[in-house]
Design a protein around this motif. Structure first.
Motif, PDB file in Angstrom:
ATOM      1  N   ARG A 110      -7.623 -29.938  -8.558  1.00 57.82           N
ATOM      2  CA  ARG A 110      -8.143 -31.332  -9.276  1.00 57.82           C
ATOM      3  C   ARG A 110      -7.746 -32.478  -8.547  1.00 57.82           C
ATOM      4  N   ARG A 127     -15.895 -40.020 -10.382  1.00 62.30           N
ATOM      5  CA  ARG A 127     -14.939 -39.068 -10.705  1.00 62.30           C
ATOM      6  C   ARG A 127     -13.642 -39.756 -11.261  1.00 62.30           C
ATOM      7  N   ASP A 172      -9.918 -34.693 -12.924  1.00 64.80           N
ATOM      8  CA  ASP A 172     -11.106 -33.883 -12.781  1.00 64.80           C
ATOM      9  C   ASP A 172     -11.074 -33.000 -11.831  1.00 64.80           C
TER      10      ASP A 172
END
Length: 366
Positions: A2, A33, A37
């Motif tokens: 992540r 982003r 995420d």
């Protein structure tokens, strides 16, 4: 993995399952982003870990002031050094090199030219690093359209020289000065001409650079030289052995470094190779440990000593045969982790270069 932090559109910091921060580079990898995420692995072109918090902080600062193209080119240059020349680099190179490249281009745009007075010596004494510098100029020209001067190849080479030194404060200019001084003294005393493209000359230069590092760091071998090797050198190659002793005595007087019999032997062997390259002399030696740095472990040095074979009016226990070559090939394949671990293979006159699936499977300590 992540996203932990977004540096810019093309650079992010990810966090793996073990909680390690990983720098991820790629066109658009951070576009639209946010932290938390999942990383789109298809956009990642390069990843590496900076374990030093200071280097990580500097890298983050650089990302805010240097265009991302320079980051990606820098990583391609580093990859070339790692994969083609098998250099072991400290992580500071990721920060120092990109900063240097950007400033070099800025100087070019401003019409500022900085001469490199050590260029010829760098090319002569550090051919692998200089080759990386030349490759860097080619990439900058291909990717950015800037034609940097040849002097920059030398400056870039010195970044890689420094990045390979275990002692960060060791002055590379002092190493160059030492090598130049000792080399000139040796060639003058032996009155020989050398082929600077030969493997013997390359190994001789590598030895002088490592010798310089030992002198500057005041590192000494435990003195356990074998009398048979020493006696052979004295009898068969008196000029080269006398030159080696003379050089070691000069170093003692000027630098306060007492080189033992081992240093005299190693240098004399290299000088014998240079002087007798057209005769029936054959000298084999294990050089890999020499190229890794200024000091050997005891086991490294014993392996090197066992590898010495001197042939001139002497009997040889081991002669090259096809069976030897077949066994050597099998041993090499085993040491790199087996055939299934090899992606590709290239070679030149002196080296095999493997691209491996898992470098951890390679038995580098054997």
């Amino acid at each position: 993995m992540r996203i932990k932090k977004i540096l810019n559109t093309n650079a992010i910091i990810g966090e793996d399952v073990f909680g390690h921060e990983v720098l991820l580079l790629g066109s658009g990898v951070g576009f639209r982003r946010k932290p938390g995420d999942i990383v789109d692995k298809k956009l990642v072109e390069k990843n590496f870990i900076l374990t030093d918090p200071k280097q990580m902080n500097r890298f983050e600062q650089i990302m805010g002031s240097i265009p991302p193209d320079y980051i990606l080119i820098t990583e391609k240059i580093i990859d070339y050094a790692l994969n083609f020349h098998h250099m072991e680099l400290n992580e500071a190179i990721h920060v120092s090199l990109v900063d240097h490249l950007y400033n070099a281009v800025c100087n070019l745009e401003d019409g500022v030219s900085i001469p490199n007075n050590l260029l010829s010596d760098i090319a002569r004494f550090y051919p692998d690093e200089y080759d990386v510098g030349r490759h860097a100029l080619l990439l900058v020209h291909q990717k950015l359209g800037y034609e940097l001067p040849d002097d920059e190849a030398g400056f870039i080479a010195m970044h890689f020289v420094t990045a390979q030194q275990k002692e960060a404060n060791l002055n590379a200019k002092k190493v160059i000065g030492f090598v130049r001084e000792i080399n000139d003294r040796i060639l003058a005393q032996l009155n020989i001409e050398t082929d600077k493209n030969s493997i013997s000359y390359y190994r001789y230069m590598t030895h002088l650079k490592c010798f310089a590092q030992r002198v500057l760091q005041n590192y000494h071998y435990p003195d356990d030289s074998e009398s048979t090797i020493l006696q052979t050198l004295m009898e068969q190659y008196p000029r080269e052995y006398a030159c080696s002793k003379n050089v070691c005595e000069y170093i003692r007087e000027k630098y306060g470094y007492n080189a033992g019999a081992d240093e005299e032997i190693y240098l004399a062997v290299h000088l014998a190779r240079l002087s007798h390259k057209q005769t029936q002399l054959h000298l084999w030696s294990c050089y890999d440990s020499v190229q890794q740095g200024p000091a050997f472990s005891v086991s490294d040095r014993h392996r090197e000593r066992r590898a010495f074979c001197i042939q001139k009016n002497l009997s040889i226990r081991r002669k090259p045969t096809m069976a030897n070559y077949n066994q050597l090939a099998q041993d090499i394949v085993r040491l790199v982790g087996g055939e299934e671990n090899v992606i590709s293979l290239a070679h030149c006159v002196t080296r095999l270069r493997f691209k491996l699936k898992k470098r951890s499977l390679a038995k580098t300590d054997e």
